[in-house]
Design an enzyme around this catalytic site. Structure first.
Site, mmCIF file in Angstrom:
data_model
loop_
_atom_site.group_PDB
_atom_site.id
_atom_site.type_symbol
_atom_site.label_atom_id
_atom_site.label_comp_id
_atom_site.label_asym_id
_atom_site.label_seq_id
_atom_site.Cartn_x
_atom_site.Cartn_y
_atom_site.Cartn_z
ATOM 1 N N GLU A 1 -2.200 8.220 -5.869
ATOM 2 C CA GLU A 1 -2.329 7.433 -7.092
ATOM 3 C C GLU A 1 -3.364 8.046 -8.020
ATOM 4 O OE1 GLU A 1 -2.972 3.311 -6.138
ATOM 5 O OE2 GLU A 1 -0.970 3.091 -5.267
ATOM 6 N N HIS B 1 0.228 0.076 -9.921
ATOM 7 C CA HIS B 1 -0.666 -0.652 -9.006
ATOM 8 C C HIS B 1 -1.326 -1.829 -9.720
ATOM 9 C CE1 HIS B 1 -3.212 -0.117 -5.122
ATOM 10 N NE2 HIS B 1 -3.022 -1.388 -5.402
ATOM 11 N N ARG C 1 0.844 -1.189 0.000
ATOM 12 C CA ARG C 1 0.000 0.000 0.000
ATOM 13 C C ARG C 1 0.887 1.250 0.000
ATOM 14 N NH1 ARG C 1 -3.339 -3.047 -1.221
ATOM 15 N NH2 ARG C 1 -5.437 -3.416 -0.368
#
Length: 527
Positions: free
Chosen positions: A259, A278, A230
């Site tokens: 992000e 990601h 994370r």
């Protein structure tokens, strides 16, 4: 059963539902207004992370029986509203574990062998063999931070690469680590001894900034840092400085504090930083897995069979729901207190339900306790369904018992939690919708566990409480309530103090509190 799929899932999952007699309609990209108009027509809905299935949507869904979340987190679903309507919520825990683990290993190899940089160089028409000298992973020491599902699989793969593997996870037993030949060590030892450090913990208040300036200073020169867990667990500004200073030789990131990351993020300008957007869980197999897990549960629901991955409590009779819910909340709060106070790897849990509570299905009381125990460790990744399998994975012994009669109260919930040779006892009850903890260890307390609490042991002597009040006043922290529990009727000995404060204390204030004369320890828990 009519099923509405509002976000993309695998075609195999859709075909599976259709072959089992379900009427499936795929309508992705709907606006909220369109969703509110469509959802009353269906008995099942499948979402991923984008669609908000809140109380308004659930209220509009007059015929809904099951909500499927094709993934792990259920933050976008109002679990309580669904439960009150008798709607089952299911998710897909573990469906992307292997994909995430493999991606972490891929990032590790890419950073060690400078694969993206070499690829880019060749495509630019260059042939710079000397420039891309890498290192072998064989014989190197991998430090795995977090030995949950993904961390465990990463550690196994590091062993297959003939690496020495250290792990830091204060909530995992030594026996669990030894199953795959991993050595558990403390955090500082891992930082100082590892050639490659890979992060596999959830993002919680405790793990944000887990690796910052101070931690980089403790690492070996030339270390490789990998984060496929994370964003925010690794402090990006501190990582940038550590790379520029030569402390960190390379980094590989799949997740970021923001992000997508800003184009001017300085880490993106560094040649020895490998980045991916990601995508650790983005494999065909992972998406097939999570889709099929949800599809199978929806088919089971349609056939009147039990579902495997229910997040809420479908087995509670509507007539018992109002009575049971406060006890589930109470059990979860007890678990949080025990987790914070004991720390370390939980080894044994014992739950005793007495009185009227003993006449009910108390399985989920234990699950709620386990959820509370694991939540400070795993954050929102834990739920009432996954709590028990996680406990089994970690080798925790669970004992459950019922006693039909109890003095003084209609019902009583008692729990014992053992960790690293220490044990904690809590007892509580509920009066209607109000839940109260009555006893912690030998101390009578009787309080509603809700808000910011500091739990402390101190010597029973004059001046201790005053010094605590002065400290908190100096740090502009308002004490909203205080309970002091004695182990007996006579003064002297050790007391338990519960402080309800308006705002959480900083770690520095807690540390300063423990240094006050008469204070033995102090821990903070948000209840």
């Amino acid at each position: 059963m009519k099923v509405l799929v509002v976000e993309p899932i695998s075609e195999e999952a859709i075909d599976y539902m259709r072959k089992n007699g379900l009427e499936v309609e795929v309508k992705t990209g709907m606006s909220r207004e369109e969703l509110l108009q469509e959802v009353p027509k269906y008995e099942a809905i499948v979402v991923r992370s984008q669609t908000k299935v809140d109380a308004e949507v659930i209220q509009a869904a007059k015929n809904l029986k099951i909500i499927g979340r094709a993934g792990v987190g259920v933050d976008n679903i109002d679990i309580n509203a669904a439960t009150q309507r008798g709607i089952v919520v299911v998710n897909a825990p573990g469906g992307n574990t292997i994909s995430t683990a493999e991606h972490a290993i891929a990032l590790m190899l890419a950073a060690a062998r400078k694969i993206p940089q070499a690829d880019r160089s060749v495509k630019e028409g260059k042939w710079e063999r000397k420039k891309f000298m890498g290192i072998e992973l064989r014989g190197k020491t991998a430090g795995v931070i977090g030995l949950g599902r993904v961390g465990f699989e990463v550690a196994k793969r590091c062993k297959a690469l003939e690496m020495n593997v250290l792990a830091y996870d204060p909530f995992v037993s030594k026996e669990r680590a030894e199953q795959i030949g991993v050595k558990l060590v403390d955090f500082d030892t891992l930082l100082a001894s590892s050639d490659v450090i890979t992060v596999h913990v959830p993002r919680t208040k405790e793990t944000i900034g887990l690796i910052g300036k101070g931690q980089f200073e403790k690492m070996k020169d030339g270390v490789i840092v990998v984060n496929a867990a994370r964003g925010g667990i690794v402090d990006e500004a501190a990582l940038y400085e550590a790379i520029k200073a030569g402390k960190v030789a390379a980094a590989a990131l799949d997740v970021y504090e923001k992000e997508p990351p800003s184009p001017d993020n300085p880490l993106l300008k560094l040649d020895n930083v490998v980045t991916t957007p990601h995508i650790a869980a983005s494999t065909r197999e992972a998406q097939l897995n999570v889709g099929m897990i949800i599809a199978e549960d929806i088919v089971n629901m349609a056939k009147g069979l039990p579902v495997r991955n229910a997040v809420n409590l479908p087995s509670i009779e509507p007539s018992d729901f109002e009575f049971m819910m406060p006890f589930l909340t109470l059990a979860e709060k007890m678990g949080k207190i025990a987790s914070v106070r004991l720390g370390g790897a939980i080894r044994k849990v014992k739950v005793t339900c007495s009185g009227k509570l003993a006449t009910k299905n108390t399985e989920f009381v234990t699950r709620a306790l386990l959820k509370g125990l694991f939540e400070p460790i795993l954050g929102n990744e834990i739920n009432l369904v996954s709590a028990k399998p996680v406990a089994v994975e970690r080798g925790i012994t669970i004992e459950e018992s019922k006693v039909e009669s109890v003095e003084h109260y209609e019902s009583l919930l008692e729990v014992w939690v053992e960790s690293n040779g220490k044990e904690m006892y809590l007892a509580g009850t509920c009066f209607g919708n109000e839940y109260r903890i009555l006893k912690i260890d030998v101390y009578n307390v009787n309080f509603v566990p809700k808000g910011h609490y500091i739990i402390s042991l101190h010597e029973d002597k004059p001046g201790v409480i005053g010094r605590v009040g002065t400290l908190f006043g100096r740090n502009n922290i308002n004490i909203a309530g205080m309970i002091v529990g004695r182990s007996g009727d006579k003064p002297g000995g050790i007391q338990l103090m519960l402080l309800l404060v308006d705002d959480p204390p900083t770690p520095e204030v807690l540390e300063e509190m423990t240094k006050l004369d008469g204070i033995i320890d102090a821990t903070y828990v948000e209840l």
